[in-house]
Scaffold this active site. Structure first.
Site, mmCIF file in Angstrom:
data_model
loop_
_atom_site.group_PDB
_atom_site.id
_atom_site.type_symbol
_atom_site.label_atom_id
_atom_site.label_comp_id
_atom_site.label_asym_id
_atom_site.label_seq_id
_atom_site.Cartn_x
_atom_site.Cartn_y
_atom_site.Cartn_z
ATOM 1 N N CYS A 253 -2.144 33.482 10.944
ATOM 2 C CA CYS A 253 -1.840 34.075 12.253
ATOM 3 C C CYS A 253 -1.557 33.000 13.294
ATOM 4 C CB CYS A 253 -2.968 34.976 12.701
ATOM 5 S SG CYS A 253 -4.528 34.129 12.716
ATOM 6 N N GLU A 254 -0.502 32.243 13.057
ATOM 7 C CA GLU A 254 -0.045 31.202 13.981
ATOM 8 C C GLU A 254 1.472 31.210 13.932
ATOM 9 O OE1 GLU A 254 -1.833 28.913 15.794
ATOM 10 O OE2 GLU A 254 -3.829 29.361 14.998
ATOM 11 N N GLU B 152 0.832 -1.212 0.000
ATOM 12 C CA GLU B 152 0.000 0.000 0.000
ATOM 13 C C GLU B 152 0.863 1.257 0.000
ATOM 14 O OE1 GLU B 152 -2.174 -0.436 3.642
ATOM 15 O OE2 GLU B 152 -3.430 -2.043 2.871
ATOM 16 N N PRO B 153 1.710 1.430 -1.005
ATOM 17 C CA PRO B 153 2.588 2.599 -1.001
ATOM 18 C C PRO B 153 1.826 3.881 -1.336
ATOM 19 C CG PRO B 153 2.800 1.415 -3.061
ATOM 20 C CD PRO B 153 1.857 0.621 -2.223
ATOM 21 N N GLY B 154 2.190 4.938 -0.651
ATOM 22 C CA GLY B 154 1.581 6.236 -0.962
ATOM 23 C C GLY B 154 2.668 7.227 -1.290
ATOM 24 N N ARG B 155 3.356 7.670 -0.225
ATOM 25 C CA ARG B 155 4.406 8.674 -0.355
ATOM 26 C C ARG B 155 5.467 8.261 -1.378
ATOM 27 N NH1 ARG B 155 5.874 11.803 4.431
ATOM 28 N NH2 ARG B 155 4.996 10.080 5.613
#
Ligand code: LLP
Length: 418
Positions: A348-349, A280-283
């Site tokens: 604004c963080e 199940e590869p994603g990245r």
């Protein structure tokens, strides 16, 4: 700063950073910023690399669509032969719409609802990766109510340390995912209590951005005796799903876990299990296919620090503040002078940053920067915080490009309010 290139589809051509054969200056001009840009060539190349490395096992390669749900990406991979790993009814629907047949979709997640289970049963997915006894009960009840059979692969939590960031570690017993080996063994011995359910596989997914094969090997060694025992008992057992998690290069000097290296390490164990491999590869497939293109709004100094303020923010790419993740940043037009500075967004963080105290090109307002390796967990984790509109997404193929999701407008932001 290092001008290093992470993938060959992203290189300087005549002093300007390009994706395949399209200049990022041209894309910013045409579509505006912030903008997600994907290389179709990279996506296909990575899928093919993976498929080649595992070919002798004839695996089912389930692209983990959570990393990037844009239909253009999923359908590109579907054309290459990819199946899908989904984690919600929404992702299931997207995978189906992108052309992946239900029988090639696996469904993971610790909190599937009855409505999601019903949808998946009616569509006829390959299997649910069941993560608790409670979920098995529900899947069984829903299958009986609908007069259908359910296929499941219990998710084993093998209790191994994947040696990655603690927020993306999923294979230790302190994490909420899966069930310990003993529990799965007991469950396997009780399957006659669930006459509408076939146990067709065993699943694990131990974490993400893993850069060595060792934790996979360790986890498989813990799974194999269980697989052998269940195979003796259940003729339905067919698949061994080892999840995703292969790490990629975020900096030109990083190592990555190549598909070939992982295949060499785990294929002997898979063979020993006698089961068909599912991954199940994603990245690994999509991470380096994309970048976030952003324009410098201001450059300012506070005390001794220099801040490069850009038009993208943590609402568009949250990985740096959330995981302390490194994303390589390249100037679109090569700049000679180097400064030490922070690249920050307009939100604004305080943690709204892409880079802190980094060597950067001495850019000026109006210049463009490319935040690299943003093809996975980029756009999908974006939000509308501060009532910011999500960026557009563009796919490049050779010297052509097309919009694959339009930029959100302020009208989109209020559309659902009553
Ligand atoms: N299979 C399952 C069951 C998963 O939960 C995941 C990812 C994958 C496959 C794909 O993993 P990959 O091959 O992409 O590592 N947002 C975090 C990563 C979260 C991973 C969630 N599960 C990040 O940006 O690093």
């Amino acid at each position: 700063m290092s001008r290093g290139i992470i993938a060959p589809e992203f290189e300087y051509q005549d002093g300007t950073l390009a994706v395949e054969r399209v200049s990022l200056l041209e894309l910013a001009e045409e579509y505006g910023t912030p903008l997600y840009v994907y290389s179709r060539g990279h996506l296909v190349r990575r899928y093919t690399e993976l498929a080649d490395a595992f070919r002798e096992a004839d695996p089912l390669i389930c692209f983990s669509v959570k990393v990037n749900t844009n239909r253009a990406l999923i359908s590109t991979l579907a054309e290459q032969g990819a199946a899908a790993d989904v984690v919600s009814g929404g992702e299931l629907t997207r995978a189906l719409q992108a052309g992946i047949p239900a029988r090639r979709i696996v469904f993971a997640g610790v909190g599937k609802t009855a409505a999601e289970i019903d949808l998946a049963l009616k569509e006829g997915i390959l299997f649910f990766t069941v993560e608790s006894e409670g979920e098995l009960e529900l899947v069984s009840r829903r299958a009986r109510a609908l007069g259908l059979r359910a296929r499941i692969a219990p998710r084993v939590n093998p209790d191994v340390d994947p040696q990655t960031h603690r927020f993306i570690s999923t294979g230790k017993l302190e994490n909420k995912f899966g069930m310990d080996v003993e529990r799965v063994r007991r469950l396997g011995a009780q399957m006659e209590q669930y006459p509408a359910v076939d146990l067709v596989g065993l699943h694990m997914h131990i974490g993400s951005q893993i850069t060595t094969p060792d934790p996979y090997v360790l986890a498989l060694q813990r799974m194999l005796p269980l697989a052998a025992e269940l195979r003796g008992r259940l003729s339905s057992l067919e698949y061994l799903d080892v999840g995703g998690g292969m790490g990629i290069r975020y900096s030109p000097t990083d190592d990555e876990l190549s598909a070939a290296r992982l295949a060499r390490a785990i294929l002997p164990l898979v063979r020993e299990s006698g089961l068909r491999l599912v991954i199940e590869p994603g990245r690994y497939i999509a991470g380096n296919c994309g970048l976030l293109l952003t324009r410098v709004l201001y450059v300012k100094e506070n005390g001794a620090r220099t801040f490069v303020i850009v038009d993208a923010g943590m609402t568009d790419l949250i990985r740096p503040p959330l995981y302390g993740a490194y994303h390589h940043i390249l100037p679109v037009r090569e700049v000679g002078e180097i400064i030490i500075g922070d690249v920050v967004g307009p939100v604004c963080e305080t943690p709204d940053f892409f880079a802190a105290q980094r060597s950067l090109p001495a850019v000026r307002p109006g210049d463009l920067l490319a935040v690299m390796s943003a093809g996975a967990y980029g756009f999908v984790m974006s939000s509308n915080y501060n009532s910011r509109c999500r960026p557009a997404e563009v796919m490049v193929q050779g010297s052509s490009h097309r919009l694959v999701r339009r930029r959100e407008s302020i009208a989109d932001l209020t559309r659902l309010e009553l």
